[in-house]
Design a protein around this motif. Structure first.
Motif, mmCIF file in Angstrom:
data_model
loop_
_atom_site.group_PDB
_atom_site.id
_atom_site.type_symbol
_atom_site.label_atom_id
_atom_site.label_comp_id
_atom_site.label_asym_id
_atom_site.label_seq_id
_atom_site.Cartn_x
_atom_site.Cartn_y
_atom_site.Cartn_z
ATOM 1 N N ARG A 148 0.821 -1.210 0.000
ATOM 2 C CA ARG A 148 0.000 0.000 0.000
ATOM 3 C C ARG A 148 0.862 1.270 0.000
ATOM 4 O O ARG A 148 0.519 2.263 -0.637
ATOM 5 N N ILE A 149 2.007 1.218 0.683
ATOM 6 C CA ILE A 149 2.938 2.351 0.637
ATOM 7 C C ILE A 149 3.650 2.375 -0.708
ATOM 8 O O ILE A 149 3.851 3.443 -1.305
ATOM 9 N N ALA A 150 4.006 1.187 -1.217
ATOM 10 C CA ALA A 150 4.662 1.111 -2.520
ATOM 11 C C ALA A 150 3.783 1.727 -3.607
ATOM 12 O O ALA A 150 4.290 2.419 -4.505
ATOM 13 N N ALA A 151 2.483 1.490 -3.533
ATOM 14 C CA ALA A 151 1.579 2.034 -4.546
ATOM 15 C C ALA A 151 1.627 3.557 -4.570
ATOM 16 O O ALA A 151 1.590 4.177 -5.647
ATOM 17 N N ARG A 152 1.746 4.170 -3.381
ATOM 18 C CA ARG A 152 1.854 5.630 -3.302
ATOM 19 C C ARG A 152 3.145 6.113 -3.955
ATOM 20 O O ARG A 152 3.169 7.100 -4.698
ATOM 21 N N ILE A 153 4.238 5.415 -3.660
ATOM 22 C CA ILE A 153 5.544 5.813 -4.191
ATOM 23 C C ILE A 153 5.572 5.654 -5.702
ATOM 24 O O ILE A 153 5.992 6.560 -6.441
ATOM 25 N N TRP A 154 5.114 4.517 -6.196
ATOM 26 C CA TRP A 154 5.169 4.249 -7.624
ATOM 27 C C TRP A 154 4.241 5.172 -8.403
ATOM 28 O O TRP A 154 4.564 5.591 -9.516
ATOM 29 N N ASP A 155 3.098 5.493 -7.805
ATOM 30 C CA ASP A 155 2.194 6.436 -8.465
ATOM 31 C C ASP A 155 2.844 7.813 -8.564
ATOM 32 O O ASP A 155 2.696 8.514 -9.578
ATOM 33 N N ALA A 156 3.583 8.207 -7.500
ATOM 34 C CA ALA A 156 4.236 9.516 -7.500
ATOM 35 C C ALA A 156 5.359 9.584 -8.529
ATOM 36 O O ALA A 156 5.728 10.677 -8.978
ATOM 37 N N LEU A 157 5.918 8.438 -8.925
ATOM 38 C CA LEU A 157 6.966 8.437 -9.947
ATOM 39 C C LEU A 157 6.419 8.812 -11.330
ATOM 40 O O LEU A 157 7.196 9.126 -12.237
ATOM 41 N N GLY A 158 5.112 8.784 -11.446
ATOM 42 C CA GLY A 158 4.493 9.185 -12.709
ATOM 43 C C GLY A 158 4.905 8.287 -13.857
ATOM 44 O O GLY A 158 4.979 7.061 -13.716
ATOM 45 N N ASP A 159 5.219 8.909 -14.987
ATOM 46 C CA ASP A 159 5.572 8.132 -16.184
ATOM 47 C C ASP A 159 7.085 7.945 -16.331
ATOM 48 O O ASP A 159 7.568 7.605 -17.413
ATOM 49 N N ALA A 160 7.829 8.168 -15.260
ATOM 50 C CA ALA A 160 9.288 8.030 -15.324
ATOM 51 C C ALA A 160 9.671 6.613 -15.739
ATOM 52 O O ALA A 160 9.172 5.629 -15.183
ATOM 53 N N ARG A 161 10.583 6.521 -16.703
ATOM 54 C CA ARG A 161 11.059 5.211 -17.144
ATOM 55 C C ARG A 161 12.396 4.853 -16.497
ATOM 56 O O ARG A 161 12.665 3.700 -16.208
ATOM 57 N N THR A 162 13.250 5.838 -16.309
ATOM 58 C CA THR A 162 14.535 5.591 -15.647
ATOM 59 C C THR A 162 14.474 6.171 -14.238
ATOM 60 O O THR A 162 14.144 7.353 -14.051
ATOM 61 N N VAL A 163 14.789 5.348 -13.252
ATOM 62 C CA VAL A 163 14.640 5.739 -11.842
ATOM 63 C C VAL A 163 15.924 5.443 -11.083
ATOM 64 O O VAL A 163 16.476 4.340 -11.189
ATOM 65 N N LEU A 164 16.381 6.408 -10.303
ATOM 66 C CA LEU A 164 17.513 6.223 -9.406
ATOM 67 C C LEU A 164 16.980 6.041 -7.991
ATOM 68 O O LEU A 164 16.249 6.885 -7.482
ATOM 69 N N ASN A 165 17.339 4.925 -7.354
ATOM 70 C CA ASN A 165 16.924 4.658 -5.979
ATOM 71 C C ASN A 165 18.104 4.926 -5.057
ATOM 72 O O ASN A 165 19.067 4.162 -5.016
ATOM 73 N N VAL A 166 18.046 6.017 -4.308
ATOM 74 C CA VAL A 166 19.157 6.464 -3.471
ATOM 75 C C VAL A 166 18.990 5.918 -2.047
ATOM 76 O O VAL A 166 17.930 6.042 -1.454
#
Length: 371
Positions: free
Chosen positions: A146-164
């Motif tokens: 449920r928290i992941a869904a919030r994070i992934w939705d906030a990433l929008g249409d980003a295809r390349t993602v840096l996880n710091v």
């Protein structure tokens, strides 16, 4: 502060000898730039600020030549020095806490007649916080959908993602091209097969070109960075969109939100001394803050996750996977666990917290910063 301070007064306030100040003057490290009415050298506010930085770096173990280079850096102002010093002190504190944890484990082993190997005995001196607790992560720390869904939705249409500060890879989206950054070798070693490629680096110095990624994310990691604001600015430099899950300690009465802090662990407040405000964190990426509710059956065993399952905090495996317990120290941990066990047994915990037992989710300060 007086307009000018004598050498003797400065020595008294700083807890150093006059001879030390004279030496700093002789080598050009800190030269008092004013004079008293009778002609003696005196320190201005600017001199005192420089001396404060010199003494702080000195007590962190830096040599005088290294300190001269640091304080003479024209690209670093007083605020930047304070942030750097804070980060170094937090790192020193975390290293000491990790060493204490390692020593406690060896004491327990010896009490059972188990002798540690020479290699294990030496590893304590290289202990860092995540190296000390990281091995416990797989047991209780996993993605909460449920928290992941919030994070992934906030990433929008980003295809390349840096996880710091990626840790073992929780919350990394599987449908994007992810690159991870994680400084701890222990955490990197526990990333599952097939996980995103992981770079050994710190948030404050990301080894990527400007705007290299569509988005950058950081999940429950900012509080471990040496300089949170600098790390967030680095994220903004390398990515066009930012998503950060962090904690808000600004709200009035925040320490009473969570019963574990309120009733059993007052030391938690000390961990946040000097912590940037939520506004500062959001401002570093030019973002907004959104509350994130914690479900009662949260799958990710972070500090607040068991708010409706208090018995979980009596489990050593649960506590070892949460950095807070290591950072407050073994004495505070033993006291908190003992009191909680007594209150659960007597029914006092249930009486104090009867209003939360029927709730499905609560706001305990988690915030999603989106920019």
């Amino acid at each position: 502060m007086e307009e000018h301070l004598t050498v003797g007064r400065v020595a008294e306030l700083a807890g150093v000898t006059v001879r030390t100040l004279h030496h700093y003057d002789e080598i050009g490290l800190v030269r008092p730039s004013s004079r008293t009415a009778v002609g003696y050298r005196a320190y201005t506010a600017g001199d005192v600020e420089r001396l404060r930085e010199v003494l702080a770096y000195r007590r962190l173990g830096f040599g005088l030549r290294e300190i001269a280079d640091l304080v003479d850096d024209p690209a670093t102002d007083a605020v930047a020095h304070l942030r750097r010093l804070r980060g170094l002190l937090l790192d020193q504190r975390d290293r000491a806490a990790a060493m204490a944890t390692a020593i406690d484990r060896e004491l327990e082993a010896r009490a059972m007649g188990i002798r540690t190997t020479p290699e294990e005995q030496l590893k304590v001196f290289g202990a860092r916080l995540y190296d000390a607790i990281g091995s416990a992560y797989p047991a209780t720390r996993r993605t909460e959908p449920r928290i992941a869904a919030r994070i992934w939705d906030a990433l929008g249409d980003a295809r390349t993602v840096l996880n710091v500060g990626a840790g073992t890879g929780s919350y990394e989206p599987h449908d994007r091209d992810v690159t991870a950054v994680e400084p701890s070798a222990v955490m990197r070693a526990q990333r599952p097969a097939g996980a995103a490629p992981c770079v050994a680096a710190a948030a404050e110095s990301l080894p990527f070109e400007d705007q290299s990624f569509d988005a950058a994310m950081a999940v429950s990691t900012v509080h471990h960075w040496a300089d949170p604001v600098a790390g967030l600015r680095e994220m903004r430099r390398v990515a066009r969109r930012m998503v950060v899950l962090t904690y808000d300690a600004d709200e009035t009465g925040w320490a009473h939100r969570f019963w574990l802090i309120r009733d059993y662990m007052p030391e938690f407040a000390g961990l946040l001394v000097g912590w940037p405000s939520l506004a500062d964190l959001a401002g570093a990426i030019g973002g907004r803050a959104e509350p994130v509710l914690i479900p009662w059956d949260c799958a990710d065993g972070f500090f607040e996750a068991y708010w409706r399952r208090p018995e979980a905090y009596l489990d050593e495996h649960v506590r070892r996977a949460v950095s807070v317990w290591t950072r407050v120290g073994p004495q505070a941990e033993r006291r908190a666990v003992s009191r909680l066990a007594d209150d659960l047994s007597s029914g006092r915990w249930a009486e104090r917290n009867r209003e939360i037992v029927a709730l499905d989710a609560v706001d305990l300060g988690l915030r999603l910063l989106v920019a």
